[in-house]
Design a protein around this motif. Structure first.
Motif, PDB file in Angstrom:
ATOM      1  N   LEU A  63       0.831  -1.200   0.000  1.00 55.23           N
ATOM      2  CA  LEU A  63       0.000   0.000   0.000  1.00 55.23           C
ATOM      3  C   LEU A  63       0.869   1.253   0.000  1.00 55.23           C
ATOM      4  O   LEU A  63       0.616   2.197  -0.762  1.00 55.23           O
ATOM      5  CB  LEU A  63      -0.929  -0.001   1.217  1.00 55.23           C
ATOM      6  CG  LEU A  63      -1.792   1.241   1.396  1.00 55.23           C
ATOM      7  CD1 LEU A  63      -2.763   1.391   0.229  1.00 55.23           C
ATOM      8  CD2 LEU A  63      -2.536   1.180   2.709  1.00 55.23           C
ATOM      9  N   ILE A  64       1.888   1.270   0.824  1.00 52.51           N
ATOM     10  CA  ILE A  64       2.792   2.422   0.883  1.00 52.51           C
ATOM     11  C   ILE A  64       3.487   2.628  -0.455  1.00 52.51           C
ATOM     12  O   ILE A  64       3.585   3.754  -0.952  1.00 52.51           O
ATOM     13  CB  ILE A  64       3.811   2.253   2.022  1.00 52.51           C
ATOM     14  CG1 ILE A  64       3.097   2.351   3.372  1.00 52.51           C
ATOM     15  CG2 ILE A  64       4.929   3.283   1.917  1.00 52.51           C
ATOM     16  CD1 ILE A  64       3.939   1.914   4.546  1.00 52.51           C
ATOM     17  N   GLU A  65       3.959   1.548  -1.073  1.00 50.65           N
ATOM     18  CA  GLU A  65       4.606   1.656  -2.378  1.00 50.65           C
ATOM     19  C   GLU A  65       3.646   2.200  -3.426  1.00 50.65           C
ATOM     20  O   GLU A  65       4.021   3.033  -4.243  1.00 50.65           O
ATOM     21  CB  GLU A  65       5.140   0.292  -2.823  1.00 50.65           C
ATOM     22  CG  GLU A  65       6.340  -0.177  -2.048  1.00 50.65           C
ATOM     23  CD  GLU A  65       6.745  -1.601  -2.415  1.00 50.65           C
ATOM     24  OE1 GLU A  65       6.139  -2.185  -3.341  1.00 50.65           O
ATOM     25  OE2 GLU A  65       7.646  -2.126  -1.768  1.00 50.65           O
ATOM     26  N   ALA A  66       2.392   1.736  -3.391  1.00 46.61           N
ATOM     27  CA  ALA A  66       1.402   2.202  -4.357  1.00 46.61           C
ATOM     28  C   ALA A  66       1.106   3.684  -4.161  1.00 46.61           C
ATOM     29  O   ALA A  66       1.003   4.440  -5.133  1.00 46.61           O
ATOM     30  CB  ALA A  66       0.116   1.387  -4.232  1.00 46.61           C
ATOM     31  N   GLY A  69       4.059   5.715  -5.391  1.00 43.41           N
ATOM     32  CA  GLY A  69       4.088   5.721  -6.855  1.00 43.41           C
ATOM     33  C   GLY A  69       3.037   6.640  -7.432  1.00 43.41           C
ATOM     34  O   GLY A  69       3.286   7.354  -8.389  1.00 43.41           O
ATOM     35  N   LYS A  70       1.843   6.649  -6.822  1.00 41.37           N
ATOM     36  CA  LYS A  70       0.778   7.525  -7.292  1.00 41.37           C
ATOM     37  C   LYS A  70       1.149   8.982  -7.057  1.00 41.37           C
ATOM     38  O   LYS A  70       0.949   9.823  -7.922  1.00 41.37           O
ATOM     39  CB  LYS A  70      -0.525   7.198  -6.568  1.00 41.37           C
ATOM     40  CG  LYS A  70      -1.679   8.035  -7.023  1.00 41.37           C
ATOM     41  CD  LYS A  70      -2.954   7.696  -6.272  1.00 41.37           C
ATOM     42  CE  LYS A  70      -4.060   8.624  -6.757  1.00 41.37           C
ATOM     43  NZ  LYS A  70      -5.210   8.589  -5.910  1.00 41.37           N
ATOM     44  N   ARG A  71       1.733   9.286  -5.900  1.00 35.69           N
ATOM     45  CA  ARG A  71       2.136  10.652  -5.589  1.00 35.69           C
ATOM     46  C   ARG A  71       3.209  11.122  -6.580  1.00 35.69           C
ATOM     47  O   ARG A  71       3.172  12.244  -7.064  1.00 35.69           O
ATOM     48  CB  ARG A  71       2.656  10.757  -4.167  1.00 35.69           C
ATOM     49  CG  ARG A  71       2.914  12.191  -3.750  1.00 35.69           C
ATOM     50  CD  ARG A  71       3.423  12.341  -2.346  1.00 35.69           C
ATOM     51  NE  ARG A  71       2.685  11.560  -1.393  1.00 35.69           N
ATOM     52  CZ  ARG A  71       3.218  10.998  -0.323  1.00 35.69           C
ATOM     53  NH1 ARG A  71       4.513  11.107  -0.094  1.00 35.69           N
ATOM     54  NH2 ARG A  71       2.470  10.328   0.522  1.00 35.69           N
ATOM     55  N   ALA A  72       4.174  10.260  -6.891  1.00 41.09           N
ATOM     56  CA  ALA A  72       5.233  10.621  -7.835  1.00 41.09           C
ATOM     57  C   ALA A  72       4.658  10.853  -9.218  1.00 41.09           C
ATOM     58  O   ALA A  72       5.050  11.783  -9.926  1.00 41.09           O
ATOM     59  CB  ALA A  72       6.298   9.523  -7.871  1.00 41.09           C
ATOM     60  N   ALA A  73       3.695  10.026  -9.622  1.00 40.78           N
ATOM     61  CA  ALA A  73       3.066  10.181 -10.938  1.00 40.78           C
ATOM     62  C   ALA A  73       2.270  11.477 -11.001  1.00 40.78           C
ATOM     63  O   ALA A  73       2.260  12.168 -12.027  1.00 40.78           O
ATOM     64  CB  ALA A  73       2.158   8.992 -11.248  1.00 40.78           C
TER      65      ALA A  73
END
Length: 77
Positions: A63-66, A69-73
């Motif tokens: 969940l943290i990785e997702a 990744g969403k924040r970076a995108a």
């Protein structure tokens, strides 16, 4: 995968106490789970605690990785 990757930060290569102690906890709980299985003393409570600890930890990491990744995108857009 190298063994050091289990306890070190991927970016810096330095020891990660978070990774170290999380893996120690998972290894200890797995050891007790296997021991109780061999001794035929596993209970429903042991199953729930073990799956909650190991499965919950892995699910939280994903969940943290997702979210990262969403924040970076979102920042790149």
């Amino acid at each position: 995968m190298r063994v050091l990757e289990l306890i070190s930060n991927a970016d810096t290569g330095r020891l990660s106490h978070t990774k170290l102690w999380a893996n120690v906890a998972c290894a200890a709980s797995t050891g007790m789970f296997v021991y109780q299985g061999v001794k035929d003393t596993l209970s429903v409570d042991t199953w729930l605690v073990y799956l909650g600890l190991v499965g919950g930890y892995v699910a939280a990491l994903r969940l943290i990785e997702a979210l990262r990744g969403k924040r970076a995108a979102d920042q790149e857009s």
